[in-house]
Design an enzyme around this catalytic site. Structure first.
Site, PDB file in Angstrom:
ATOM      1  N   LEU A 250     106.391  34.686 -25.483  1.00  0.00           N
ATOM      2  CA  LEU A 250     105.682  33.327 -25.445  1.00  0.00           C
ATOM      3  C   LEU A 250     104.330  33.358 -25.651  1.00  0.00           C
ATOM      4  O   LEU A 250     103.700  32.644 -26.387  1.00  0.00           O
ATOM      5  CB  LEU A 250     105.454  32.956 -23.961  1.00  0.00           C
ATOM      6  CG  LEU A 250     107.002  32.524 -23.181  1.00  0.00           C
ATOM      7  CD1 LEU A 250     106.637  32.394 -21.877  1.00  0.00           C
ATOM      8  CD2 LEU A 250     107.400  31.617 -24.028  1.00  0.00           C
TER       9      LEU A 250
ATOM     10  N   TYR B 161      97.675  12.047 -31.831  1.00  0.00           N
ATOM     11  CA  TYR B 161      98.437  12.763 -30.807  1.00  0.00           C
ATOM     12  C   TYR B 161      99.928  13.274 -31.369  1.00  0.00           C
ATOM     13  O   TYR B 161     100.200  14.269 -31.256  1.00  0.00           O
ATOM     14  CB  TYR B 161      98.704  12.199 -29.498  1.00  0.00           C
ATOM     15  CG  TYR B 161      97.735  11.476 -28.479  1.00  0.00           C
ATOM     16  CD1 TYR B 161      96.762  12.605 -28.057  1.00  0.00           C
ATOM     17  CD2 TYR B 161      97.195  10.212 -28.695  1.00  0.00           C
ATOM     18  CE1 TYR B 161      95.800  12.132 -27.083  1.00  0.00           C
ATOM     19  CE2 TYR B 161      96.076   9.922 -28.088  1.00  0.00           C
ATOM     20  CZ  TYR B 161      95.392  10.850 -27.345  1.00  0.00           C
ATOM     21  OH  TYR B 161      94.244  10.285 -26.630  1.00  0.00           O
TER      22      TYR B 161
ATOM     23  N   LYS C  34     108.256  28.478 -19.672  1.00  0.00           N
ATOM     24  CA  LYS C  34     109.866  28.541 -19.709  1.00  0.00           C
ATOM     25  C   LYS C  34     110.196  28.327 -17.953  1.00  0.00           C
ATOM     26  O   LYS C  34     109.979  29.226 -17.342  1.00  0.00           O
ATOM     27  CB  LYS C  34     110.467  29.490 -20.308  1.00  0.00           C
ATOM     28  CG  LYS C  34     110.111  30.653 -20.339  1.00  0.00           C
ATOM     29  CD  LYS C  34     111.039  31.879 -21.201  1.00  0.00           C
ATOM     30  CE  LYS C  34     110.772  33.020 -20.792  1.00  0.00           C
ATOM     31  NZ  LYS C  34     111.517  34.012 -21.978  1.00  0.00           N
TER      32      LYS C  34
ATOM     33  N   GLU D 235     118.538  34.537 -24.499  1.00  0.00           N
ATOM     34  CA  GLU D 235     117.545  33.751 -24.676  1.00  0.00           C
ATOM     35  C   GLU D 235     117.484  33.177 -26.275  1.00  0.00           C
ATOM     36  O   GLU D 235     117.266  32.212 -26.548  1.00  0.00           O
ATOM     37  CB  GLU D 235     116.202  34.327 -24.229  1.00  0.00           C
ATOM     38  CG  GLU D 235     115.999  34.526 -22.886  1.00  0.00           C
ATOM     39  CD  GLU D 235     114.445  35.176 -22.414  1.00  0.00           C
ATOM     40  OE1 GLU D 235     113.946  34.435 -21.437  1.00  0.00           O
ATOM     41  OE2 GLU D 235     114.331  35.983 -23.137  1.00  0.00           O
TER      42      GLU D 235
END
Length: 146
Positions: free
Chosen positions: A92, A73, A119, A41
């Site tokens: 994460l 934004y 993910k 990863e």
């Protein structure tokens, strides 16, 4: 067997969030990053999906129709992009926490932020899934005076 953990029903969470007022919504942001607990990863990388809700009063902007009276934004998007595409992290949870804390730090008008980070391709799971991820909510500490 009794658990010492308390749970909050989804309806209660929705009521709590609605009590926070207006919010900016960024949904379905896609970035390529190198986060994960396994070596593949961190070397090959993968796609990450991000949703951000930022609670902030939109009344003044709604009345003035002036970008200066709100948060762009694009600025929130850029912050999330910098973090997800930045330094690799193992978890994460760490990436989501960074997005939330940096959002509150940079945009003082924001009272609370919710970050969903997922993910869709997980190396350790050889089955079809939509995604794996985390969902965190952080609220500005209103008791401290700056």
């Amino acid at each position: 067997m009794h658990s010492s953990l308390e749970t909050t029903a989804p309806a209660t969470l929705e009521r709590r969030e609605s009590n926070l007022g207006d919010k900016l919504i960024l949904k379905g942001l896609k970035f390529y990053g190198f986060h994960g607990a396994i070596a593949e990863e961190r070397t090959l990388g993968q796609m990450f999906l991000v949703d951000i809700d930022a609670w902030v009063s939109l009344k003044k902007a709604g009345e003035s129709d002036n970008l200066e009276d709100t948060i762009s934004y694009v600025d929130i998007f850029s912050l999330a992009k910098e973090i997800v595409e930045g330094s690799p992290r193992n978890l994460l949870e760490t990436v989501a926490e960074l997005i939330a804390s940096k959002t509150l730090e940079k945009f003082h008008q924001i009272n609370a932020v919710r970050v969903k980070l997922s993910k869709p391709n997980v190396a350790l799971i050889k089955s079809t899934i939509d995604y794996l991820g985390v969902d965190i909510f952080r609220q500005r500490n209103t008791s401290s005076k700056n």
